[in-house]
Design an enzyme around this catalytic site. Structure first.
Site, mmCIF file in Angstrom:
data_model
loop_
_atom_site.group_PDB
_atom_site.id
_atom_site.type_symbol
_atom_site.label_atom_id
_atom_site.label_comp_id
_atom_site.label_asym_id
_atom_site.label_seq_id
_atom_site.Cartn_x
_atom_site.Cartn_y
_atom_site.Cartn_z
ATOM 1 N N HIS A 1 0.836 -1.213 0.000
ATOM 2 C CA HIS A 1 0.000 0.000 0.000
ATOM 3 C C HIS A 1 0.866 1.257 0.000
ATOM 4 O O HIS A 1 0.670 2.173 -0.806
ATOM 5 C CB HIS A 1 -0.915 -0.057 1.233
ATOM 6 C CG HIS A 1 -1.677 1.187 1.549
ATOM 7 N ND1 HIS A 1 -3.059 1.232 1.554
ATOM 8 C CD2 HIS A 1 -1.287 2.438 1.900
ATOM 9 C CE1 HIS A 1 -3.461 2.453 1.886
ATOM 10 N NE2 HIS A 1 -2.402 3.197 2.112
ATOM 11 N N GLU A 2 1.841 1.304 0.902
ATOM 12 C CA GLU A 2 2.635 2.522 1.051
ATOM 13 C C GLU A 2 3.633 2.709 -0.101
ATOM 14 O O GLU A 2 3.714 3.782 -0.691
ATOM 15 C CB GLU A 2 3.393 2.515 2.392
ATOM 16 C CG GLU A 2 2.504 2.496 3.631
ATOM 17 C CD GLU A 2 1.642 3.736 3.806
ATOM 18 O OE1 GLU A 2 1.868 4.743 3.110
ATOM 19 O OE2 GLU A 2 0.704 3.695 4.629
ATOM 20 N N HIS B 1 0.789 4.343 -2.811
ATOM 21 C CA HIS B 1 1.024 5.798 -2.795
ATOM 22 C C HIS B 1 2.242 6.183 -3.625
ATOM 23 O O HIS B 1 2.334 7.319 -4.101
ATOM 24 C CB HIS B 1 1.199 6.291 -1.358
ATOM 25 C CG HIS B 1 -0.045 6.220 -0.532
ATOM 26 N ND1 HIS B 1 -1.265 6.644 -0.984
ATOM 27 C CD2 HIS B 1 -0.255 5.763 0.737
ATOM 28 C CE1 HIS B 1 -2.186 6.460 -0.044
ATOM 29 N NE2 HIS B 1 -1.589 5.918 1.012
ATOM 30 N N GLU C 1 -6.530 6.746 -0.858
ATOM 31 C CA GLU C 1 -6.409 5.566 0.010
ATOM 32 C C GLU C 1 -7.012 4.342 -0.670
ATOM 33 O O GLU C 1 -6.494 3.231 -0.547
ATOM 34 C CB GLU C 1 -7.084 5.817 1.360
ATOM 35 C CG GLU C 1 -6.405 6.866 2.225
ATOM 36 C CD GLU C 1 -4.934 6.573 2.498
ATOM 37 O OE1 GLU C 1 -4.534 5.384 2.500
ATOM 38 O OE2 GLU C 1 -4.170 7.540 2.697
#
Length: 701
Positions: A424-425, A429, A482
């Site tokens: 995810h990070e 992103h 997100e």
């Protein structure tokens, strides 16, 4: 394991973070600073045990006093009386007269009586506008004066874009002068002096402005000095920390932060962030400033946060390997290569154990800085907060799963979440390109060859040079981003190469995939707690994102996910959520892939209309079709689990050394940690009182 020098560095940045974290009180609600002052004076005058004895002598029961302590701990943990994760109001779970009886039985009774009279009504009030955070009549916010609404937020953003002023460290106050609307854009800084704003120019002062949004002439006054006394304490401690920095990069970083917090200049904070990105692999990791915009109802203004953490070497090695493999994993994402960054900017990615995290809440992972221009062209850092994952994401009782799934979920939730946070990070992103038209008319992509994969047409519209992701997508930007990152996580966890990095192969890898997808689907159901039917608004960005993903999974059909109403062992209504493990690859992956591609394409192009239309569709909570989410919401609320609060350590200066003070993981321990957090002599209560009184006229409703 830190040296004395590293401990002193950690201590002073911790102090800077804690002082700055008090700003969150002023960013939450009009009464939050007053509630904090009430508790600081109350628990500063006597121990919890002494107060309990005095209160019980006045007829307060043990349960009522415990409820009082839980409320106080909740206020301190959330930096105000609205949940940091959910934005709904925190109300004491005891009668008002008993709450007051506890206060008046204390040694501080006379000192706190005036504060209590000022805030008592709002502490318990549940009138519509005070039930949750929001803008205008939809809720409470102190990022804007109480007479501001969505139109005012749009007008202000139009002005600030025209003047190239970042909204991250600002608030907006609206008044009238001589029949004309006057907006004050107030920058956070220790200095209130006139002069140029470094990196921006001569923007301080008064400006006549006619916005396209309304066509009505108005006046903007750009001032600085918001939270000035607190900002001065932040600067003072960063300056002290500079003496103990490990290298020149850290010194320059802290120096730029201190300049930014003195002048109110975001360009100076950006410069500090550039040094931070280049400071690879520090022993003590930290970041500080106005960072996340989740709690601004318009999605632009940043909440203050600061953290200090120490590297967990074993887990960091896995994340470093993920970075090494990133360029092999990125092409697996479901969008054309032209929509990916021209060059993957290899970030630092470490697992950290948090020493200090000041702000309204503690996340499990972070990808920063949030400045689009730096992230696109220069880089970023990823951190996974390991001890937060371990301490905060345990669940004692697993709702809405059958016993077999619940057993596997308990066994692998943290391990699967570590994988999800990493993907995810870093690759969520950290992925994706923004298409930009430069001031000279050139583009950062090939107009002739690049086409929109959704329409198969050439690209005609994109971002202008002074536009950002946040400014274009504003209200939905946080949750939409997100959602994109969460989709990347569950999509790429299907890669055997990605799972091998974390040490999962064969059957263990299949179980990690299953629990990760099951956790995402279940979170989408739990998300209903964070939706307000009265206003049609979502109160938490991540939970809205997970609900959208659950909707996509259900829409995929073929029995991938089923949700059934049942009756629990207690005889009450219950819900059973099932995920068909055999259909994750064949049904789930293409459904999430199609959704994820659209999320990225609309983001890359700055196509707000298409992006918002799609995101609003999947965010809609209704009873028009199965599984009747609006009706299920009451069952979700009946079976919700309390969210954990963290009792954090304090660093204590002992001569020229630093000690670490620990506290019990109880409401009393958490309260005690806050009472011992700030050294005597800063005159903190008076500074907080002065700031609170200064802004009261702007919050009348």
């Amino acid at each position: 394991g830190l040296t004395d020098k590293e401990k002193l560095y950690a201590h002073y940045i911790s102090q800077a973070s804690w002082y700055g974290g008090l700003i969150c009180l002023f960013q939450t609600s009009p009464e939050s600073p007053g509630i904090y002052l009430l508790f600081h004076k109350l628990f500063g005058s006597q121990s919890v045990e002494e107060l309990q004895s005095a209160a019980e002598a006045q007829g307060v029961t043990k349960d009522e006093f415990h409820a009082f302590l839980i409320y106080a701990a909740g206020i301190l943990s959330n930096s105000g009386n609205y949940k940091s994760f959910g934005d709904s109001k925190i109300i004491p779970n005891l009668p008002k007269e008993k709450f007051e009886k506890i206060l008046m039985s204390s040694k501080a009774a006379k000192e706190i009586q005036g504060v209590w009279q000022e805030i008592s009504e709002r502490v318990y009030s549940l009138v519509d506008r005070q039930r949750e955070l929001g803008l205008g009549k939809k809720g409470t916010t102190t990022y804007y004066s109480s007479n501001c609404d969505l139109v005012d937020a749009k007008v202000a953003q139009e002005f600030m874009s025209a003047k190239d002023i970042s909204p991250y460290n600002t608030r907006l106050f609206k008044t009238q002068e001589n029949g004309k609307v006057v907006y004050e854009v107030r920058l956070a800084s220790s200095s209130s002096a006139d002069g140029d704003l470094p990196g921006v120019g001569a923007v301080l002062g008064s400006h006549d402005f006619t916005p396209k949004e309304t066509g009505t002439p108005c006046v903007f006054k750009v001032t600085r000095g918001d939270y000035s006394d607190l900002m001065a304490l932040v600067v003072e401690n960063l300056t002290k920390a500079e003496k103990y920095a490990a290298n020149e990069m850290e010194k320059k970083m802290l120096n730029e932060y201190a300049k930014s917090f003195t002048t109110g200049s975001i360009p100076q904070h950006k410069e500090g962030s550039r040094y931070w990105i280049k400071n690879k692999g520090p022993i003590v990791e930290t970041y500080i400033g106005f960072i996340e915009s989740y709690r601004d109802p318009f999605g632009l203004r940043g909440e203050f946060e600061g953290f200090v953490a120490v590297v967990n070497k074993e887990m960091s090695a896995k994340f470093a390997e993920l970075v090494n493999q990133a360029e092999r994993l990125l092409p697996l994402l479901p969008w054309p290569a032209a929509f990916e960054k021209d060059k993957f900017l290899r970030p630092d990615f470490t697992s950290l154990d948090v020493l200090t995290f000041a702000g309204s809440g503690i996340p499990a992972g972070i990808n920063i800085p949030n400045y689009d221009d730096i992230r696109q062209d220069e880089g970023f850092k990823n951190v996974s907060l390991g001890n937060v994952l371990i301490a905060g994401y345990k669940e004692d009782k697993i709702s809405f799963l059958d016993p077999k799934d619940a057993e596997l979920f308990i066994k692998l939730k943290i391990q699967s979440f570590e994988v999800q946070v990493g993907l995810h990070e870093l690759l969520g992103h950290g992925s994706g390109k923004l298409f930009i038209k430069n001031a000279d008319g050139s583009y950062n992509f090939d107009q002739e060859s690049v086409v929109n994969p959704e329409t198969k047409e050439k690209i005609t519209d994109c971002y202008n040079e002074n536009e950002t992701w946040d400014s274009k997508f504003s209200v939905i930007s946080s949750s939409y981003e997100e959602c994109r990152a969460e989709c990347v996580g569950i999509y790429l966890c299907l890669s055997t190469d990605a799972l091998r990095i974390f040490g999962y192969t064969d059957d263990s890898a299949d179980d990690i995939i299953y629990v990760n997808w099951l956790s995402m689907a279940r979170s989408g159901l739990l998300a209903l707690e964070f939706y307000s039917p009265e206003t049609g608004a979502w109160r938490q960005a991540h939970m809205q994102a997970r609900f959208c993903i659950l909707r996509v999974m259900l829409e995929a059909g073929q029995g991938l996910v089923t949700i059934t109403k049942t009756t629990g062992d207690d005889g009450k209504e219950d819900i059973l959520l099932k995920l068909d493990r055999s259909k994750i690859i064949g049904v789930g992956k293409p459904a999430i892939g199609n959704f994820l591609r659209k999320l990225q394409v609309y983001k890359s192009l700055g196509d707000v209309d298409s992006g918002k239309k799609m995101y609003d569709y999947y965010s809609d909570v209704h009873d028009r079709e199965e599984p009747h989410f609006l009706s299920l919401r009451s069952t979700v609320l009946d079976r919700k689990q309390p969210r954990r609060m963290f009792a954090q350590h304090n660093t204590v200066l002992e001569g020229d050394k630093v000690g670490l003070k620990n506290y019990e993981a109880t409401a009393s321990g958490l309260i005690q940690s806050w009472m011992e957090r700030f050294p005597a002599g800063a005159d903190l209560d008076q500074k907080l009182t002065n700031l609170w009184q200064k802004e009261k006229p702007f919050f009348t409703d």
